[in-house]
Design a protein around this motif. Sequence first.
Motif, mmCIF file in Angstrom:
data_model
loop_
_atom_site.group_PDB
_atom_site.id
_atom_site.type_symbol
_atom_site.label_atom_id
_atom_site.label_comp_id
_atom_site.label_asym_id
_atom_site.label_seq_id
_atom_site.Cartn_x
_atom_site.Cartn_y
_atom_site.Cartn_z
ATOM 1 N N LYS A 185 25.143 1.796 56.611
ATOM 2 C CA LYS A 185 25.027 0.798 57.671
ATOM 3 C C LYS A 185 25.890 1.221 58.844
ATOM 4 O O LYS A 185 27.103 1.398 58.700
ATOM 5 N N HIS A 219 24.079 -3.713 62.882
ATOM 6 C CA HIS A 219 24.442 -2.812 61.780
ATOM 7 C C HIS A 219 23.212 -2.253 61.074
ATOM 8 O O HIS A 219 23.012 -2.461 59.869
ATOM 9 N N GLU A 245 20.534 0.198 59.151
ATOM 10 C CA GLU A 245 20.691 1.235 58.135
ATOM 11 C C GLU A 245 20.122 2.545 58.671
ATOM 12 O O GLU A 245 19.002 2.593 59.176
ATOM 13 N N GLN A 282 30.822 -0.415 51.347
ATOM 14 C CA GLN A 282 30.712 0.221 52.656
ATOM 15 C C GLN A 282 32.124 0.371 53.212
ATOM 16 O O GLN A 282 32.842 -0.614 53.363
#
Length: 634
Positions: free
Chosen positions: A206, A213, A215, A612
Amino acid sequence: MLLKYFWVSCLCACPVLLSAQDYFQEEPVRLEEVRITSSRLQDYAVGASVLEPDSSLVKLHQSESLSSLLSAASGVNLKTYGAGGLASVSLRGGLADHTAVLWNGLNIKSPMNGGINFSVLPVSFFGNVKIQYGGAATLFGSGAMSGVVHLDGNDLLGKPGSADVSATAGSFGFGAMSGSLKTGTKNFGSRTALYLQTADNDFSFKNTSRTGHPEEIQTNAGVSQLGGLQENQWRINDHSLLSSAVWVQYYDKDLQTLMTSRQPGETNQTDKSLAVSLNYKYYTASGYLTLKQGLLRNKVVYSDPAMADPQSDNNSLSWINEAEYKLRLGELHSILAGVNYTFESAESDGYRGSVSRNRVAAFVSGRLGLSGGAGAAVLSLRDEMTDGQIHPVVFSLGAEHGFLNAFRVKGNISRNYRIPNLNDLYWKEDGFSVGNPALEPESGWSGDAGIMYSWGGESFSYGVSVTGFTSSTKDIIVWLPENGGKWTPRNKKNGDTRGIETNFNFSAVANKIRLSGRIFYTYTSSVLTSSDEYDQKQMIYVPKHQMSSNIAFSRNSFYSILACRFKGERYYDYKRTLDAYFIMDASVGYRFPLAGLDADISVKVLNLTDSQYQVVAWYAMPPRNYKFTLNITI
């Protein structure tokens, strides 16, 4: 190109000291006990904290790089520029420049930029890996201001002939193979090892730099690597031992596209390196003489088609010579004295031709043991001269004392230094930057004190330690824009660090079941004093809170390991921070016989919770991924 370096590795690989010790008492010299670990670390780093990764973790990372092992097994601060990218290590709030890296007693950090990439160091090439915390410039020279990573060879005379091969396949095009062959006789041992790695690193992430955000797929992050190592040991006679090692390596890395980039990057870096070490020891009844010689050759080519000058060629050479003599004074005391001569040269598109310098150092350490082996104290002194300029004498004083059969107290205070690297001094003036030949060496003080408690029974044992540390560094070299916007290095900043380390480990055995674990936590306050916006700020990329832990379980031939690491919030400039993150890696494996051989198959899940996170700002890190490994040993 990769095939070419494979054959070079094979040709160079043709044939051309770890055991426990009572830390408080000198041992008689026995040639039968061949030790590869540094005698200075083993005998004269009294008062220092030294951590060795658990053997089960080392085995699990045999087909990976040292950066992956250290991130899972120790309390070091690992700074990684994306998947497979440049990885540097710092300890106790210091910079990467303040941690020395020794291979067979030789400092292998680049004389040009003072760094080394831990992503290109294969775990399978080293017999021993140890992390020494705290200042150690008196023992190991310039740059050992906050710690030392020791990488030592294998004890070839103490091991039977063997062969092993390991193959790993994983997510995002990861593949690695390693193998080694150990042969020899009672008086000669030889080991040849090869390592190959490739990865695409085309993972999804992301992009937090963009609205919403979205991908995306990581681009320009592939890597290929090939390395070969040849080690030999000769017991010449009852008094002499000769060890040699030749290490060649080729590394080709596409430099990962940043999240903030609008177009896929095309930058690339190739590293070609050769390292040779030769170590001779002559043993007497009262001590031993050690002669070391090392040659380090590195070539780094950086390519960026978007630049006006699309390619930069950088070459460096280090020739290291060292002699030391250890004199035992009875069973409790000893003196170690030595000299070091190092020649460094470099040639780069960023220099005005080639540059070189000569470094000479003298050092001495005295070890005083208390009666009954109750404790020891060591005083060390060192002085260095660079191209005729004499640097101030540095010293260290360390002591340890055991009491009540289970407790041990220790402490260490030292004065340390780091001389500027060649880039700092000699980078030629261009439109963006210029070096500064008038730079002074960095200097500072460091100290620590701690207490350890250990208890052991037949089925259960544990240990706990708490160490407080402090350091103060003056004249830190920083590149800043001056002289009409050009970047130039200056002795601009001072740094003060305070912190505490805690380490807990345990082991339990019941029938055929074994459970063991370790937890390492560090609190670090590292504050800069400078004349800019970083004044009184926490040093960038230094977390205040950091933790690593691992728990290993085994029953008969089955085993599993859970490794966790937490890194707190970090500044990446004077006001913006990266979020804290928590990563879990889980592994399961099974050992079994295969056609008369010993086989080991394992599955590793990295980033188990699919977090993340970013280690360095705007470099994406891989999501949950998998690795499958098969080891076969004869």
